[in-house]
Design a protein around this motif. Sequence first.
Motif, PDB file in Angstrom:
ATOM      1  N   UNK A   1      -2.887  16.395   0.495  1.00 43.15           N
ATOM      2  CA  UNK A   1      -2.797  15.593  -0.720  1.00 43.15           C
ATOM      3  C   UNK A   1      -2.341  14.165  -0.405  1.00 43.15           C
ATOM      4  N   UNK A   2      -1.491  14.018   0.600  1.00 44.91           N
ATOM      5  CA  UNK A   2      -1.091  12.679   1.036  1.00 44.91           C
ATOM      6  C   UNK A   2      -2.308  11.920   1.539  1.00 44.91           C
ATOM      7  N   UNK A   3      -3.099  12.570   2.379  1.00 49.13           N
ATOM      8  CA  UNK A   3      -4.293  11.912   2.920  1.00 49.13           C
ATOM      9  C   UNK A   3      -5.291  11.587   1.822  1.00 49.13           C
ATOM     10  N   UNK A   4      -5.454  12.489   0.881  1.00 49.94           N
ATOM     11  CA  UNK A   4      -6.404  12.230  -0.204  1.00 49.94           C
ATOM     12  C   UNK A   4      -5.954  11.033  -1.046  1.00 49.94           C
ATOM     13  N   UNK A   5      -4.661  10.948  -1.320  1.00 46.66           N
ATOM     14  CA  UNK A   5      -4.139   9.817  -2.089  1.00 46.66           C
ATOM     15  C   UNK A   5      -4.310   8.514  -1.318  1.00 46.66           C
TER      16      UNK A   5
ATOM     17  N   UNK B   1      -2.590  -0.642  -2.309  1.00 45.95           N
ATOM     18  CA  UNK B   1      -1.565  -0.169  -1.380  1.00 45.95           C
ATOM     19  C   UNK B   1      -1.363   1.337  -1.532  1.00 45.95           C
ATOM     20  N   UNK B   2      -1.151   2.003  -0.422  1.00 41.42           N
ATOM     21  CA  UNK B   2      -0.943   3.444  -0.439  1.00 41.42           C
ATOM     22  C   UNK B   2       0.383   3.814   0.186  1.00 41.42           C
ATOM     23  N   UNK B   3       0.623   5.104   0.322  1.00 38.63           N
ATOM     24  CA  UNK B   3       1.858   5.590   0.917  1.00 38.63           C
ATOM     25  C   UNK B   3       1.940   5.147   2.378  1.00 38.63           C
ATOM     26  N   UNK B   4       3.100   4.613   2.767  1.00 42.52           N
ATOM     27  CA  UNK B   4       3.342   4.223   4.151  1.00 42.52           C
ATOM     28  C   UNK B   4       4.482   5.017   4.783  1.00 42.52           C
TER      29      UNK B   4
END
Length: 243
Positions: A87-91, A101-104
């Motif tokens: 789910x992290x990768x999909x987001x 910007x995405x999760x870093x």
Amino acid sequence: MIATKLGARPLAPGTGFVDNPEGLSAKVIRESAERSRERLGVDKLDVLYAHIEDQNVPLRETVEGFAELVAEGTVGILGVSNHATWRVERARALAAAAGLPGYELLQYQHSYLRPRTDLPSEFFPDGSIGTVGPDLLSYLRAEPGLTLVAYSPLLAGAYTREDKPLPADYDHPGTPPRLAALREVAKETGASVNQVVLAWQLGGPLPIVPLAGASSVAQLEENLAAVDLELTAEQRQLLDSAV
């Protein structure tokens, strides 16, 4: 840096974060971030985490909700915690495709000892997704732009305090040999076991920031001294090969 989370709020002392999930809708993201900035007395949150999964809201809405705050300048870096790696990768893929910007930062429980992750719970019916496992480690290796923020690296004092037993998910055959290796390296270096754990994380091949708590100045000084502890290649090999 000032970091905070949203998506779940403890109801009272002693209750878990899953007891009051708020979700990750765009409305919740904005309102929760505003409440946090007001309580903290700051105009900008340096880091804002998505605390727990929300499978009832489309990921795109969550991604866009966080990105709006970054665009407005009220949030700096985005992070995520207690989410399945897929789910992290999909987001992050959704964010990248939209130029947002995405999760870093990935904040997950991580220490030298390895817990069982297959034990189900009410919130994690398939096993824990809040603990670093091989899938998350391999993801970090493949994505050099990500950093792991390792919470509870010292297991709340369980490495050194007799009144703090290891959690039940560490009760398996892999724990004793790793404890033995850890104590051997601590003896060789003259450092404390806690310092070896922190140095092992800090100086390893993956970008890891230990999020270590302290309840006294002495504990804080002990933790900070781990920054200057350099483990040899042989010591790292001993630690990493213990099974």
